[in-house]
Write an enzyme that holds these catalytic residues in place. Structure first.
Site, PDB file in Angstrom:
ATOM      1  N   HIS A 217     -46.559 -40.419 103.851  1.00 43.29           N
ATOM      2  CA  HIS A 217     -45.914 -39.475 102.933  1.00 43.29           C
ATOM      3  C   HIS A 217     -46.894 -38.900 101.909  1.00 43.29           C
ATOM      4  O   HIS A 217     -46.529 -38.022 101.121  1.00 43.29           O
ATOM      5  CB  HIS A 217     -44.695 -40.122 102.245  1.00 43.29           C
ATOM      6  CG  HIS A 217     -45.016 -41.060 101.129  1.00 43.29           C
ATOM      7  ND1 HIS A 217     -45.102 -42.426 101.291  1.00 43.29           N
ATOM      8  CD2 HIS A 217     -45.253 -40.830  99.820  1.00 43.29           C
ATOM      9  CE1 HIS A 217     -45.376 -42.990 100.134  1.00 43.29           C
ATOM     10  NE2 HIS A 217     -45.478 -42.034  99.226  1.00 43.29           N
TER      11      HIS A 217
ATOM     12  N   ASP B 240     -44.544 -45.222 107.832  1.00 41.44           N
ATOM     13  CA  ASP B 240     -45.236 -44.626 106.686  1.00 41.44           C
ATOM     14  C   ASP B 240     -46.695 -45.093 106.644  1.00 41.44           C
ATOM     15  O   ASP B 240     -47.103 -45.885 105.796  1.00 41.44           O
ATOM     16  CB  ASP B 240     -44.503 -44.986 105.392  1.00 41.44           C
ATOM     17  CG  ASP B 240     -44.910 -44.107 104.224  1.00 41.44           C
ATOM     18  OD1 ASP B 240     -45.604 -43.098 104.457  1.00 41.44           O
ATOM     19  OD2 ASP B 240     -44.531 -44.434 103.080  1.00 41.44           O
TER      20      ASP B 240
ATOM     21  N   SER C 151     -48.707 -45.249  95.806  1.00 39.24           N
ATOM     22  CA  SER C 151     -48.426 -44.988  97.222  1.00 39.24           C
ATOM     23  C   SER C 151     -49.701 -44.950  98.045  1.00 39.24           C
ATOM     24  O   SER C 151     -50.706 -44.362  97.638  1.00 39.24           O
ATOM     25  CB  SER C 151     -47.719 -43.639  97.380  1.00 39.24           C
ATOM     26  OG  SER C 151     -46.384 -43.731  96.997  1.00 39.24           O
TER      27      SER C 151
END
Length: 262
Positions: A65, A114, A208
């Site tokens: 992402h 992911d 992230s």
């Protein structure tokens, strides 16, 4: 010239990226300058900031992402201010030459598979503050104490940004612990469940793509979490790297048509 623009934008990001990024380290302390040699700062030119992990001289592992535009990778970074002023001499900057995401990833679900591999435009030089991290030989066991790190927020929901990477120790839990806290998770998943049941420590906005490190191996990738970070009884899901090692090795070996496990 590109590096100058990146560093100028990083100054702006220190004030603004909390609204645009996804995960950071809460409840940790400044990382020792020698303990995050594999930690990459993944800067997306659309204004998004992620972490990543150097797994060999040419490849960085991060979250899918984080694929939101052209990517620059900075390695050997500790204090952002030192990079911006030119004090830090061990920083190396690379452009993402190729990006690989699981071809069987659900395009309408950012949480699915992911994981992303970045091939840099040239190999980095191993140095005092830059070195790759090993892929996992086995998955971590429940109860393992693992390390998270990143430049993300250190408070939530009112965001405070550190300017240096922060590190924290968290525990591996059975996947069902995460499912109890987040019923939207699927019954089976290629994710790890990690955190602190008492709350107060965990990944948060800005981390992230960064690593979950267990016994000197990258076992997880910071993926997604709740609106408020590090809440009691709410450990977070991390992409389980062990389940993707065959795909990672295939891509690096040149089999760019390789698919991820379902």
């Amino acid at each position: 010239m590109v590096l100058i623009r990146v560093l100028a934008n990083l100054l702006i990001l220190q004030l603004s990226y909390a609204q645009k990024s996804s995960e950071l380290v809460i409840g940790g302390d400044e990382c020792n300058i020698n303990e995050h040699r594999s930690l990459a700062l993944v800067y997306i030119t659309s204004g998004f900031l992620c972490g990543g992990t150097l797994i060999n001289k040419e490849w960085v592992l991060t979250a899918a992402h984080c694929d939101r535009g052209d990517i620059l990778v900075l390695l050997g970074v500790h204090r952002l201010k030192d990079v911006q002023t030119g004090v830090s001499k061990d920083v190396q900057t690379r452009v993402a030459k190729e990006k690989f995401i699981c071809p069987n990833r659900k395009k309408d679900d950012e949480k699915d598979k992911d994981i992303m591999l970045i091939r840099m435009d040239s190999p980095v030089n191993i140095s005092t503050h830059i070195a790759p991290l090993s892929l996992p030989s086995n998955p971590p066991s429940v109860g393992s104490v693992c390390r998270i790190m990143g430049w993300g927020a250190i408070t939530s929901p009112n965001v405070t940004l550190p300017g240096v990477p922060h590190c924290a120790d968290i525990n591996i839990f059975d996947y069902e612990v995460c499912r109890a806290a987040k019923p939207e998770l699927p019954v089976t998943s290629r994710t790890l469940c990690a955190g602190i049941l008492e709350g107060g420590k965990g990944s948060c906005d800005g981390d992230s793509g960064g690593p979950l490190i267990c016994n000197g191996e990258i076992q997880g990738i910071v993926s997604w979490g709740g609106d408020i970070c590090a809440q009691p009884r709410e450990p977070e899901p991390y992409t389980k790297v062990f389940d993707y090692t065959e795909w990672i090795q295939s891509i690096i070996a040149g089999n760019t048509d390789a698919t991820c496990p379902p």
